[in-house]
Write an enzyme that holds these catalytic residues in place. Structure first.
Site, PDB file in Angstrom:
ATOM      1  N   THR A 172       0.844  -1.198   0.000  1.00 46.13           N
ATOM      2  CA  THR A 172       0.000   0.000   0.000  1.00 46.13           C
ATOM      3  C   THR A 172       0.879   1.248   0.000  1.00 46.13           C
ATOM      4  O   THR A 172       1.977   1.224   0.559  1.00 46.13           O
ATOM      5  CB  THR A 172      -0.882  -0.023   1.268  1.00 46.13           C
ATOM      6  OG1 THR A 172      -1.841  -1.060   1.106  1.00 46.13           O
ATOM      7  CG2 THR A 172      -1.600   1.283   1.514  1.00 46.13           C
ATOM      8  N   ARG A 200     -14.370  -6.960   0.125  1.00 41.88           N
ATOM      9  CA  ARG A 200     -13.635  -6.708   1.386  1.00 41.88           C
ATOM     10  C   ARG A 200     -12.963  -5.342   1.326  1.00 41.88           C
ATOM     11  O   ARG A 200     -12.277  -5.006   0.377  1.00 41.88           O
ATOM     12  CB  ARG A 200     -12.574  -7.793   1.592  1.00 41.88           C
ATOM     13  CG  ARG A 200     -11.674  -7.588   2.818  1.00 41.88           C
ATOM     14  CD  ARG A 200     -10.383  -6.893   2.449  1.00 41.88           C
ATOM     15  NE  ARG A 200      -9.452  -6.819   3.574  1.00 41.88           N
ATOM     16  CZ  ARG A 200      -8.350  -6.061   3.571  1.00 41.88           C
ATOM     17  NH1 ARG A 200      -8.063  -5.317   2.518  1.00 41.88           N
ATOM     18  NH2 ARG A 200      -7.552  -6.040   4.604  1.00 41.88           N
ATOM     19  N   GLY A 202     -10.336  -2.781   3.382  1.00 45.76           N
ATOM     20  CA  GLY A 202      -9.337  -2.777   4.449  1.00 45.76           C
ATOM     21  C   GLY A 202      -9.319  -1.450   5.189  1.00 45.76           C
ATOM     22  O   GLY A 202     -10.251  -0.650   5.100  1.00 45.76           O
ATOM     23  N   ASP A 203      -8.232  -1.229   5.877  1.00 47.55           N
ATOM     24  CA  ASP A 203      -8.079  -0.013   6.679  1.00 47.55           C
ATOM     25  C   ASP A 203      -7.787   1.227   5.835  1.00 47.55           C
ATOM     26  O   ASP A 203      -8.124   2.346   6.224  1.00 47.55           O
ATOM     27  CB  ASP A 203      -6.915  -0.189   7.660  1.00 47.55           C
ATOM     28  CG  ASP A 203      -5.607  -0.428   6.912  1.00 47.55           C
ATOM     29  OD1 ASP A 203      -5.591  -1.316   6.031  1.00 47.55           O
ATOM     30  OD2 ASP A 203      -4.629   0.275   7.187  1.00 47.55           O
ATOM     31  N   THR A 223       0.105   1.319   6.669  1.00 48.44           N
ATOM     32  CA  THR A 223       0.118   0.173   5.765  1.00 48.44           C
ATOM     33  C   THR A 223       0.282  -1.080   6.610  1.00 48.44           C
ATOM     34  O   THR A 223       0.726  -1.002   7.753  1.00 48.44           O
ATOM     35  CB  THR A 223       1.252   0.285   4.719  1.00 48.44           C
ATOM     36  OG1 THR A 223       1.261  -0.914   3.925  1.00 48.44           O
ATOM     37  CG2 THR A 223       2.615   0.459   5.365  1.00 48.44           C
TER      38      THR A 223
HETATM   39  N1  ASP Z   1      -3.582  -2.205   4.676  1.00 45.77           N
HETATM   40  C1  ASP Z   1      -3.928  -2.740   3.388  1.00 45.77           C
HETATM   41  C2  ASP Z   1      -5.204  -3.533   3.502  1.00 45.77           C
HETATM   42  O1  ASP Z   1      -5.338  -4.276   4.455  1.00 45.77           O
HETATM   43  C3  ASP Z   1      -2.868  -3.593   2.815  1.00 45.77           C
HETATM   44  C4  ASP Z   1      -1.510  -2.986   2.779  1.00 45.77           C
HETATM   45  O2  ASP Z   1      -1.168  -2.109   3.565  1.00 45.77           O
HETATM   46  O3  ASP Z   1      -0.733  -3.359   1.901  1.00 45.77           O
HETATM   47  O4  ASP Z   1      -6.013  -3.437   2.635  1.00 45.77           O
END
Ligand code: ASP
Length: 306
Positions: A172, A200, A202-203, A223
């Site tokens: 990310t 889904r 994510g954060d 990330t």
């Molecule tokens: N935090 C991101 C997610 O869970 C993934 C990442 O940071 O690469 O979608």
């Protein structure tokens, strides 16, 4: 109040192998160059983080834009958020499949919509109605990721592949900036996790989880494994430590301790306050990061207590 600009970017936190270090460092340096061009012309922090993130979305090294991880159905599904610390305006998109640069759509939402967040087809429709060209999902998919998903799905069936081990890449991207007017901003963009279930989220694109900005506290971008980060609302948690009087450097490290100890999570964070003090931390073996100030430019893949 006149400030000296500061820009901090990241390009994912994980056990990055040696042969991928160069591409990541090059990628974060290119992103810093784009963001800095805005800041040195006395542009806004908000524009700087957008431009820095666009460069990393366009770079197939990272899990953002074209070249992102594929979901279980073999599609790219993208999330992004941008936030303005001066006004607390924010724009986010989730689960978009036809945008090359989701951060551009997020910015349009911030600037031109009374709403804060759009998902899926509605987000794409908003983007198209605001002059952003849509692409086909196949244009975002690259051969490397088709192979990675195939390997993962084959292995997961029989060998219990641990998707959330730090060795699985978290690429990310994100940026935080302070401009000459003393305003801060943050942006984060991602393709999410490999083999994620369609839909889904994510954060990364959730306010306060993967991204946050408030001039009165801090701008932050995270990330890593998204689910634990979401549970702790980690970007806002970190900003709150800073408004309580702690230094960003301490707060970033403390966020990683909290993530590890409270929910056994892993990842990384960049954070910056309106005084130009910053923190960069990760609890994974490596995280691609870059920092630019009037006095110096640095980039690397290790920082703090990794
Ligand atoms: N935090 C991101 C997610 O869970 C993934 C990442 O940071 O690469 O979608």
């Amino acid at each position: 109040m006149a400030s000296n600009p500061v820009l901090v970017v990241h390009g994912g936190a994980w056990a990055m192998p040696d042969d991928m270090v160069e591409a990541h460092v090059r990628g974060v340096r290119n992103a810093m160059a784009a963001g800095w061009r805005v800041l040195e012309r006395e542009g806004a922090a908000l524009d700087a983080v957008e431009e820095a993130v666009v460069v990393m979305e366009d770079d197939e090294t990272f899990d953002a834009g074209r070249g992102s991880f594929l979901n279980r159905d073999g599609k790219v599904q993208l999330d992004a958020l941008i936030m303005d610390g001066a006004t607390l305006r924010a724009g986010g998109v989730g689960c978009v499949e036809r945008l090359r640069n989701p951060v551009r759509a997020a910015r349009k939402i911030l600037s031109e919509s009374p709403h804060v967040y759009f998902v899926a087809e509605g987000a794409e429709r908003f983007a198209a109605e605001h002059g952003i060209e849509l692409c086909r999902n196949e244009e975002l998919v690259i051969a490397r990721e088709v192979e990675r998903l195939r390997e993962y799905q084959t292995d997961a069936a029989g060998h219990g592949n641990d998707l959330f081990a730090p060795a699985i890449s978290h690429d990310t991207v994100g940026a935080v900036a302070l401009d000459g007017d003393g305003n801060i901003a943050a942006a984060t963009s991602t393709g999410g996790t490999l083999n994620k279930a369609p839909g889904r989220l994510g954060d990364s694109s959730l306010i306060g989880c993967g991204c946050y900005a408030d001039n009165l506290s801090a701008a932050a971008s995270t990330t890593g494994w998204g689910e634990p980060i979401m549970k702790l609302v980690l970007a806002k948690w970190t900003a709150d430590r800073i408004s309580a009087g702690n230094l960003p450097e301490w707060a970033a490290q403390e966020a990683m301790n909290y993530l590890q100890q409270r929910v056994n999570g892993h990842g990384g964070i960049i954070v910056l306050n309106a005084a130009g003090q910053f923190g960069i931390a990760h609890n994974t073996p490596r995280m691609a990061w870059g920092l630019k100030t009037v006095a110096k430019e640095e980039a690397g893949v290790e920082r703090g207590a990794a």
